[in-house]
Write a protein that holds these residues in place. Structure first.
Motif, mmCIF file in Angstrom:
data_model
loop_
_atom_site.group_PDB
_atom_site.id
_atom_site.type_symbol
_atom_site.label_atom_id
_atom_site.label_comp_id
_atom_site.label_asym_id
_atom_site.label_seq_id
_atom_site.Cartn_x
_atom_site.Cartn_y
_atom_site.Cartn_z
ATOM 1 N N ASP A 188 0.833 -1.200 0.000
ATOM 2 C CA ASP A 188 0.000 0.000 0.000
ATOM 3 C C ASP A 188 0.873 1.257 0.000
ATOM 4 O O ASP A 188 1.071 1.888 1.045
ATOM 5 C CB ASP A 188 -0.905 -0.033 1.239
ATOM 6 C CG ASP A 188 -1.945 1.064 1.225
ATOM 7 O OD1 ASP A 188 -2.260 1.589 0.139
ATOM 8 O OD2 ASP A 188 -2.444 1.401 2.318
ATOM 9 N N PRO A 189 1.410 1.649 -1.176
ATOM 10 C CA PRO A 189 2.276 2.831 -1.234
ATOM 11 C C PRO A 189 1.552 4.096 -0.775
ATOM 12 O O PRO A 189 0.359 4.255 -0.992
ATOM 13 C CB PRO A 189 2.624 2.946 -2.724
ATOM 14 C CG PRO A 189 2.354 1.606 -3.303
ATOM 15 C CD PRO A 189 1.251 1.012 -2.479
ATOM 16 N N ASN A 190 2.317 4.996 -0.135
ATOM 17 C CA ASN A 190 1.794 6.288 0.279
ATOM 18 C C ASN A 190 2.365 7.337 -0.680
ATOM 19 O O ASN A 190 3.491 7.781 -0.510
ATOM 20 C CB ASN A 190 2.191 6.586 1.718
ATOM 21 C CG ASN A 190 1.758 7.970 2.164
ATOM 22 O OD1 ASN A 190 1.149 8.717 1.405
ATOM 23 N ND2 ASN A 190 2.083 8.309 3.395
ATOM 24 N N ASP A 191 1.570 7.709 -1.679
ATOM 25 C CA ASP A 191 2.062 8.677 -2.656
ATOM 26 C C ASP A 191 1.865 10.121 -2.206
ATOM 27 O O ASP A 191 2.227 11.056 -2.903
ATOM 28 C CB ASP A 191 1.433 8.440 -4.035
ATOM 29 C CG ASP A 191 -0.075 8.614 -4.044
ATOM 30 O OD1 ASP A 191 -0.687 8.625 -2.952
ATOM 31 O OD2 ASP A 191 -0.642 8.731 -5.139
ATOM 32 N N GLU A 192 1.327 10.310 -1.000
ATOM 33 C CA GLU A 192 1.128 11.655 -0.443
ATOM 34 C C GLU A 192 2.432 12.220 0.125
ATOM 35 O O GLU A 192 2.579 13.428 0.232
ATOM 36 C CB GLU A 192 0.092 11.605 0.690
ATOM 37 C CG GLU A 192 -1.261 11.084 0.283
ATOM 38 C CD GLU A 192 -2.061 12.095 -0.513
ATOM 39 O OE1 GLU A 192 -2.110 13.259 -0.093
ATOM 40 O OE2 GLU A 192 -2.605 11.711 -1.560
ATOM 41 N N SER A 193 3.325 11.338 0.529
ATOM 42 C CA SER A 193 4.580 11.759 1.148
ATOM 43 C C SER A 193 5.720 10.927 0.547
ATOM 44 O O SER A 193 6.302 10.078 1.211
ATOM 45 C CB SER A 193 4.478 11.525 2.662
ATOM 46 O OG SER A 193 5.705 11.809 3.278
ATOM 47 N N PRO A 194 6.027 11.164 -0.725
ATOM 48 C CA PRO A 194 6.982 10.282 -1.412
ATOM 49 C C PRO A 194 8.448 10.580 -1.122
ATOM 50 O O PRO A 194 8.829 11.726 -0.894
ATOM 51 C CB PRO A 194 6.679 10.531 -2.887
ATOM 52 C CG PRO A 194 6.179 11.931 -2.941
ATOM 53 C CD PRO A 194 5.446 12.153 -1.632
ATOM 54 N N ALA A 195 9.233 9.521 -1.139
ATOM 55 C CA ALA A 195 10.692 9.641 -1.120
ATOM 56 C C ALA A 195 11.187 9.658 -2.562
ATOM 57 O O ALA A 195 12.246 10.186 -2.863
ATOM 58 C CB ALA A 195 11.315 8.482 -0.361
ATOM 59 N N ASN A 196 10.400 9.055 -3.460
ATOM 60 C CA ASN A 196 10.709 9.034 -4.886
ATOM 61 C C ASN A 196 9.532 9.703 -5.610
ATOM 62 O O ASN A 196 8.499 9.077 -5.852
ATOM 63 C CB ASN A 196 10.918 7.603 -5.365
ATOM 64 C CG ASN A 196 11.288 7.514 -6.835
ATOM 65 O OD1 ASN A 196 10.946 8.389 -7.628
ATOM 66 N ND2 ASN A 196 11.961 6.446 -7.203
ATOM 67 N N VAL A 197 9.689 10.976 -5.907
ATOM 68 C CA VAL A 197 8.609 11.764 -6.510
ATOM 69 C C VAL A 197 8.215 11.199 -7.876
ATOM 70 O O VAL A 197 7.036 11.152 -8.214
ATOM 71 C CB VAL A 197 9.022 13.262 -6.617
ATOM 72 C CG1 VAL A 197 7.978 14.073 -7.355
ATOM 73 C CG2 VAL A 197 9.253 13.830 -5.228
ATOM 74 N N ASP A 198 9.186 10.745 -8.656
ATOM 75 C CA ASP A 198 8.888 10.191 -9.991
ATOM 76 C C ASP A 198 8.033 8.937 -9.884
ATOM 77 O O ASP A 198 7.078 8.763 -10.645
ATOM 78 C CB ASP A 198 10.181 9.880 -10.753
ATOM 79 C CG ASP A 198 10.984 11.143 -11.073
ATOM 80 O OD1 ASP A 198 10.376 12.237 -11.171
ATOM 81 O OD2 ASP A 198 12.217 11.039 -11.207
ATOM 82 N N ALA A 199 8.368 8.062 -8.943
ATOM 83 C CA ALA A 199 7.578 6.837 -8.753
ATOM 84 C C ALA A 199 6.171 7.181 -8.272
ATOM 85 O O ALA A 199 5.192 6.578 -8.721
ATOM 86 C CB ALA A 199 8.269 5.895 -7.772
ATOM 87 N N ALA A 200 6.051 8.170 -7.387
ATOM 88 C CA ALA A 200 4.738 8.571 -6.869
ATOM 89 C C ALA A 200 3.875 9.158 -7.982
ATOM 90 O O ALA A 200 2.685 8.844 -8.101
ATOM 91 C CB ALA A 200 4.893 9.585 -5.740
ATOM 92 N N LYS A 201 4.483 9.987 -8.814
ATOM 93 C CA LYS A 201 3.759 10.608 -9.929
ATOM 94 C C LYS A 201 3.279 9.526 -10.895
ATOM 95 O O LYS A 201 2.125 9.530 -11.330
ATOM 96 C CB LYS A 201 4.693 11.602 -10.624
ATOM 97 C CG LYS A 201 4.055 12.456 -11.694
ATOM 98 C CD LYS A 201 5.084 13.489 -12.175
ATOM 99 C CE LYS A 201 4.553 14.544 -13.093
ATOM 100 N NZ LYS A 201 3.897 14.139 -14.271
ATOM 101 N N GLN A 202 4.162 8.592 -11.204
ATOM 102 C CA GLN A 202 3.797 7.508 -12.107
ATOM 103 C C GLN A 202 2.725 6.609 -11.489
ATOM 104 O O GLN A 202 1.792 6.189 -12.177
ATOM 105 C CB GLN A 202 5.039 6.685 -12.468
ATOM 106 C CG GLN A 202 4.823 5.737 -13.615
ATOM 107 C CD GLN A 202 6.080 4.968 -13.920
ATOM 108 O OE1 GLN A 202 6.545 4.180 -13.089
ATOM 109 N NE2 GLN A 202 6.641 5.191 -15.095
ATOM 110 N N PHE A 203 2.834 6.355 -10.198
ATOM 111 C CA PHE A 203 1.835 5.553 -9.481
ATOM 112 C C PHE A 203 0.449 6.183 -9.606
ATOM 113 O O PHE A 203 -0.544 5.491 -9.804
ATOM 114 C CB PHE A 203 2.250 5.419 -8.011
ATOM 115 C CG PHE A 203 1.287 4.664 -7.145
ATOM 116 C CD1 PHE A 203 1.194 3.279 -7.224
ATOM 117 C CD2 PHE A 203 0.468 5.337 -6.248
ATOM 118 C CE1 PHE A 203 0.302 2.580 -6.419
ATOM 119 C CE2 PHE A 203 -0.425 4.646 -5.439
ATOM 120 C CZ PHE A 203 -0.508 3.262 -5.534
#
Length: 153
Positions: free
Chosen positions: A116-131
């Motif tokens: 369950d990734p948390n894309d609200e507080s990413p360490a990897n902005v590119d992965a969060a954006k793509q997610f």
């Protein structure tokens, strides 16, 4: 010793070097029904001398594409953040490191993070954006990491 007596599903852990109790190698098994299923991801768990007052650091050695894993491999989850209040007000002190946490609670939290990734507080902005914006591409990137992890066993 405790983990060897009572192993926990989803990971195994041991010392990298018998002469250094502060650095562990962890093998995290990709959780069933997650995008990481089938993967065998190696990571290092490094404890500070002040443990358990301060948290260890968890760094994937295997390639990992995940919003909460930095491009440098470091895992960014609340329980691995230094104790006390968050200066940005994002986390409560109770969500951050507490001396009661164990290797087991760290690893269970990490496995949960994979599910369950948390894309609200990413360490990897590119992965969060793509997610968020291109799930198909995100799944392909993760599948590549799973394949690589299988080849590197």
């Amino acid at each position: 010793t405790e983990l060897q007596k009572n192993p926990v599903d989803g990971f195994s852990a041991g010392l990298v070097d018998e002469n250094n109790i502060y650095k562990w190698e962890v093998l995290i098994i990709g959780p069933v029904d997650s995008l990481y299923e089938g993967g065998y991801f190696k990571a290092h768990l490094t404890f500070p001398e002040e443990y358990p007052q301060r948290p260890p650091k968890l760094k994937f050695i295997s390639e990992m594409w995940h919003p909460n894993v930095g491009k440098d491999g470091f895992v960014c989850i609340s329980i691995l953040h230094e104790p006390g209040d968050d200066k940005f007000g994002y986390e409560k002190a109770a969500e951050r490191w507490l001396p009661v946490h164990t290797v087991e609670t760290i690893m269970v939290s990490t496995i949960s993070m994979l599910c369950d990734p948390n894309d609200e507080s990413p360490a990897n902005v590119d992965a969060a954006k793509q997610f968020r914006e291109d799930k198909h591409k995100f799944k392909k990137q993760v599948a590549r990491c799973v394949r690589l992890s299988q080849e590197q066993l």
